[in-house]
Motif scaffolding. Structure first.
Motif, PDB file in Angstrom:
ATOM      1  N   UNK A 146     -13.601  16.051  19.201  1.00 12.23           N
ATOM      2  CA  UNK A 146     -12.865  17.183  18.627  1.00 12.23           C
ATOM      3  C   UNK A 146     -11.675  17.584  19.477  1.00 12.23           C
ATOM      4  N   UNK A 147     -11.838  17.590  20.803  1.00  9.56           N
ATOM      5  CA  UNK A 147     -10.727  17.998  21.675  1.00  9.56           C
ATOM      6  C   UNK A 147      -9.658  16.915  21.786  1.00  9.56           C
ATOM      7  N   UNK A 148     -10.089  15.654  21.789  1.00 11.97           N
ATOM      8  CA  UNK A 148      -9.123  14.559  21.955  1.00 11.97           C
ATOM      9  C   UNK A 148      -8.542  14.084  20.630  1.00 11.97           C
ATOM     10  N   UNK A 149      -9.346  14.112  19.568  1.00 13.11           N
ATOM     11  CA  UNK A 149      -8.894  13.581  18.292  1.00 13.11           C
ATOM     12  C   UNK A 149      -8.652  14.609  17.210  1.00 13.11           C
ATOM     13  N   UNK A 150      -8.992  15.880  17.492  1.00 10.15           N
ATOM     14  CA  UNK A 150      -8.795  16.918  16.495  1.00 10.15           C
ATOM     15  C   UNK A 150      -9.946  16.980  15.497  1.00 10.15           C
ATOM     16  N   UNK A 151      -9.927  18.002  14.617  1.00 12.87           N
ATOM     17  CA  UNK A 151     -11.005  18.169  13.633  1.00 12.87           C
ATOM     18  C   UNK A 151     -11.189  16.963  12.719  1.00 12.87           C
ATOM     19  N   UNK A 152     -10.101  16.223  12.467  1.00 10.69           N
ATOM     20  CA  UNK A 152     -10.178  15.061  11.591  1.00 10.69           C
ATOM     21  C   UNK A 152     -11.088  13.971  12.107  1.00 10.69           C
ATOM     22  N   UNK A 153     -11.366  13.994  13.408  1.00 12.91           N
ATOM     23  CA  UNK A 153     -12.255  12.982  13.981  1.00 12.91           C
ATOM     24  C   UNK A 153     -13.637  13.022  13.327  1.00 12.91           C
ATOM     25  N   UNK A 154     -14.044  14.211  12.887  1.00 15.82           N
ATOM     26  CA  UNK A 154     -15.357  14.334  12.259  1.00 15.82           C
ATOM     27  C   UNK A 154     -15.406  13.587  10.929  1.00 15.82           C
ATOM     28  N   UNK A 155     -14.319  13.624  10.169  1.00 17.46           N
ATOM     29  CA  UNK A 155     -14.264  12.875   8.923  1.00 17.46           C
ATOM     30  C   UNK A 155     -14.474  11.388   9.186  1.00 17.46           C
ATOM     31  N   UNK A 156     -13.760  10.860  10.199  1.00 11.91           N
ATOM     32  CA  UNK A 156     -13.877   9.435  10.503  1.00 11.91           C
ATOM     33  C   UNK A 156     -15.223   9.109  11.137  1.00 11.91           C
ATOM     34  N   UNK A 157     -15.853  10.094  11.753  1.00 12.84           N
ATOM     35  CA  UNK A 157     -17.220   9.899  12.242  1.00 12.84           C
ATOM     36  C   UNK A 157     -18.169   9.738  11.052  1.00 12.84           C
ATOM     37  N   UNK A 158     -17.945  10.538  10.006  1.00  9.65           N
ATOM     38  CA  UNK A 158     -18.742  10.392   8.784  1.00  9.65           C
ATOM     39  C   UNK A 158     -18.546   9.012   8.171  1.00  9.65           C
ATOM     40  N   UNK A 159     -17.286   8.566   8.112  1.00 13.85           N
ATOM     41  CA  UNK A 159     -16.980   7.250   7.547  1.00 13.85           C
ATOM     42  C   UNK A 159     -17.703   6.157   8.329  1.00 13.85           C
ATOM     43  N   UNK A 160     -17.617   6.234   9.669  1.00  9.49           N
ATOM     44  CA  UNK A 160     -18.269   5.220  10.502  1.00  9.49           C
ATOM     45  C   UNK A 160     -19.778   5.229  10.299  1.00  9.49           C
ATOM     46  N   UNK A 161     -20.335   6.415  10.045  1.00  9.28           N
ATOM     47  CA  UNK A 161     -21.788   6.512   9.834  1.00  9.28           C
ATOM     48  C   UNK A 161     -22.192   5.918   8.490  1.00  9.28           C
ATOM     49  N   UNK A 162     -21.447   6.244   7.436  1.00 15.27           N
ATOM     50  CA  UNK A 162     -21.802   5.762   6.098  1.00 15.27           C
ATOM     51  C   UNK A 162     -21.771   4.234   6.036  1.00 15.27           C
ATOM     52  N   UNK A 163     -20.705   3.637   6.557  1.00 18.06           N
ATOM     53  CA  UNK A 163     -20.648   2.171   6.525  1.00 18.06           C
ATOM     54  C   UNK A 163     -21.537   1.572   7.621  1.00 18.06           C
ATOM     55  N   UNK A 164     -21.730   2.324   8.718  1.00 19.57           N
ATOM     56  CA  UNK A 164     -22.605   1.857   9.790  1.00 19.57           C
ATOM     57  C   UNK A 164     -24.060   1.803   9.371  1.00 19.57           C
ATOM     58  N   UNK A 165     -24.421   2.550   8.344  1.00 17.70           N
ATOM     59  CA  UNK A 165     -25.792   2.493   7.831  1.00 17.70           C
ATOM     60  C   UNK A 165     -26.139   1.087   7.364  1.00 17.70           C
ATOM     61  N   UNK A 166     -25.183   0.405   6.744  1.00 20.92           N
ATOM     62  CA  UNK A 166     -25.449  -0.960   6.281  1.00 20.92           C
ATOM     63  C   UNK A 166     -25.426  -1.949   7.438  1.00 20.92           C
ATOM     64  N   UNK A 167     -24.618  -1.674   8.460  1.00 17.24           N
ATOM     65  CA  UNK A 167     -24.641  -2.527   9.657  1.00 17.24           C
ATOM     66  C   UNK A 167     -25.999  -2.429  10.331  1.00 17.24           C
ATOM     67  N   UNK A 168     -26.502  -1.187  10.467  1.00 19.10           N
ATOM     68  CA  UNK A 168     -27.819  -0.988  11.058  1.00 19.10           C
ATOM     69  C   UNK A 168     -28.910  -1.653  10.237  1.00 19.10           C
ATOM     70  N   UNK A 169     -28.795  -1.566   8.918  1.00 22.62           N
ATOM     71  CA  UNK A 169     -29.767  -2.220   8.030  1.00 22.62           C
ATOM     72  C   UNK A 169     -29.771  -3.726   8.282  1.00 22.62           C
ATOM     73  N   UNK A 170     -28.576  -4.318   8.310  1.00 22.94           N
ATOM     74  CA  UNK A 170     -28.459  -5.775   8.425  1.00 22.94           C
ATOM     75  C   UNK A 170     -29.035  -6.280   9.738  1.00 22.94           C
ATOM     76  N   UNK A 171     -28.652  -5.657  10.850  1.00 21.22           N
ATOM     77  CA  UNK A 171     -29.123  -6.161  12.141  1.00 21.22           C
ATOM     78  C   UNK A 171     -30.624  -5.953  12.320  1.00 21.22           C
ATOM     79  N   UNK A 172     -31.152  -4.862  11.791  1.00 16.15           N
ATOM     80  CA  UNK A 172     -32.594  -4.621  11.900  1.00 16.15           C
ATOM     81  C   UNK A 172     -33.378  -5.575  11.007  1.00 16.15           C
ATOM     82  N   UNK A 173     -32.884  -5.810   9.812  1.00 19.23           N
ATOM     83  CA  UNK A 173     -33.544  -6.752   8.910  1.00 19.23           C
ATOM     84  C   UNK A 173     -33.578  -8.151   9.520  1.00 19.23           C
ATOM     85  N   UNK A 174     -32.466  -8.585  10.088  1.00 16.44           N
ATOM     86  CA  UNK A 174     -32.425  -9.905  10.720  1.00 16.44           C
ATOM     87  C   UNK A 174     -33.362  -9.960  11.923  1.00 16.44           C
ATOM     88  N   UNK A 175     -33.422  -8.854  12.670  1.00 18.71           N
ATOM     89  CA  UNK A 175     -34.302  -8.805  13.829  1.00 18.71           C
ATOM     90  C   UNK A 175     -35.757  -9.004  13.440  1.00 18.71           C
TER      91      UNK A 175
END
Length: 450
Positions: free
Chosen positions: A86-115
């Protein structure tokens, strides 16, 4: 020099890799994480009671492995990382944190399934699981699996132990005036008691610690947020407005620019939920009575809970208390979060943040011990098969790694860790590269429930 290397590793190229692989898996599965939200929610949190009834005594359950994975991910990133974003990237950083989480959910799914798909039991009957396994058995690149194991060990001794124990020592010294040597002795002993019990004890402690600590943190966060509920529409407005304004731009190796809000949002999101690093694949490997698909959905839930819920609550507390201008508060990191809670809750607010830091950091330490131990065991066995580096084999085996890890915990309480933090972050970033390579070339093997 170290700072320059750190900037290179965590530059735009790595953020694009994280985003790219998550987007590819999201499109490939028809955005399963959104389209089937009700389904995977029922199969994870909704199945806890059923799992308790079905599980055999002594088994590591799916819920326990989820709590252990959450123990590794819910930590300083949820308190310090969000405030820094928030201090370095501004309030907008939270939006991109949400984006990284939503698409990261499928990354987490894939690596765990393969594991889970490629895991196997060693001579002692314990599960061996993680990116190093599917790099060797799925991608047929054992050398890359060994590299991943080495990087995972380095992260465990740095970010997993020293950085976390230092956070505990600094918190206790600042809030309760406890001498750091005393913290080091007590914390090392406590970690020793837990980790010597193996994955069963680590999972059992995590199962009791994480739900309670997260619940308390969420409760007080909601008290602060709802006390100024009239500001919530304005906070949303500030977040979305700032997310698409490249106020400050940095240049990558390819000569392109990217807004600071996007940079810090994605990097802190990855730092918090670890989707793409492969660590979740290791932590889920001990689960019994499960399938690759079920365990993959638990990984999705963890990313959702860690970032969409916990990180968002921290962000809204800070933004509500600073009128949307976190950078103008004069604070950063844990101090900013503590300031924001204290502004509404008084002295209790500081204790909420301090207590949460202590519990989350301790949980991260015990979870990362298991991660490092798995990687060390795999690397030692791989070296033994090739009959090389006998001394390193001995160091990585059994109690020697445990001793090294406990020493790292103790030293972390006493040391100043600016350099160690950057080194650990470098290992963290590099650890993602072989994992993402595997996710790309093993993509056809990842399926979602219909």
């Amino acid at each position: 020099m170290i700072h320059y290397i750190h900037e290179m590793v965590w530059g735009p190229w790595l953020l694009i890799l994280f985003l790219g692989i998550g987007i590819i898996y999201s499109v490939k599965t028809g955005f399963f994480q959104i389209r089937k939200l009700a389904y995977w929610w029922k199969e994870t949190i909704g199945s806890i009671q059923e799992e308790d009834e079905e599980g055999d005594k002594g088994d590591v359950t799916r819920f326990q492995t989820a709590c252990t994975a959450l123990a590794a991910t819910i930590g300083t990133g949820n308190i310090v990382g969000v405030a820094t974003a928030l201090t370095a990237g501004g309030p907008g950083a939270i939006f991109w944190m949400w984006v990284s989480a939503v698409i990261g959910m499928m990354t987490g799914y894939a690596e765990t399934m393969l594991g889970i798909r490629y895991r196997y039991k060693d001579k002692s009957g314990a599960w061996v699981c993680g990116p190093m396994v599917y790099l060797e058995r799925g991608l047929k690149l054992p050398a890359l699996g060994m590299i991943y194991s080495f990087l995972c060990i380095m992260v465990s001794l740095g970010m997993g132990s020293m950085v976390q124990s230092n956070s505990i020592a600094e918190t206790l010294k600042y809030s309760f005036q406890v001498p750091t040597p005393l913290v080091g002795i007590f914390l090392t002993g406590l970690v020793c008691l837990v980790v010597l019990g193996g994955i069963s004890r680590i999972a059992s402690v995590s199962e009791r610690m994480i739900p309670v600590a997260s619940g308390i943190y969420m409760l007080f966060s909601m008290v602060v947020i709802m006390s100024c509920y009239d500001k919530i529409p304005y906070i949303f407005h500030v977040i979305f407005k700032d997310a698409f304004q490249p106020v400050s731009v940095f240049s990558g190796a390819a000569g392109f620019g990217i807004s600071k809000s996007l940079q810090y949002g994605i990097s802190r999101g990855v730092f918090s939920n670890e989707a793409g690093l492969g660590s979740m694949a290791v932590l889920h490997g001990a689960a019994e009575n499960t399938t690759p698909e079920k365990q993959g959905m638990w990984a999705m839930f963890e990313v959702f809970f860690d970032t969409i819920i916990i990180c968002t609550m921290t962000a809204f507390v800070i933004l509500c208390m600073t009128e949307g201008d976190a950078a103008g508060s004069g604070y950063d990191g844990a101090a900013l979060t503590a300031f924001s809670f204290s502004k509404r809750l008084g002295g209790l607010g500081e204790y909420v943040v301090s207590g949460s830091m202590l519990v989350f950091a301790f949980a991260t330490i015990i979870a990362w011990y298991y991660l490092g131990k798995q990687a060390a065991g795999y690397l030692a066995e791989s070296l033994k098969k090739r009959n090389i580096l006998y001394l390193l084999q001995r160091i990585l085996r059994g109690k020697i790694y445990t001793l090294l890890y406990l020493c790292a915990v103790f030293v972390g309480c006493l040391a100043k860790l600016e350099t160690v933090w950057e080194f650990s972050d470098i290992w963290n970033g590099l650890m993602a590269v072989p994992n993402i390579v595997a996710l790309i070339f093993l993509m056809k093997e990842v399926k979602v429930p219909k």
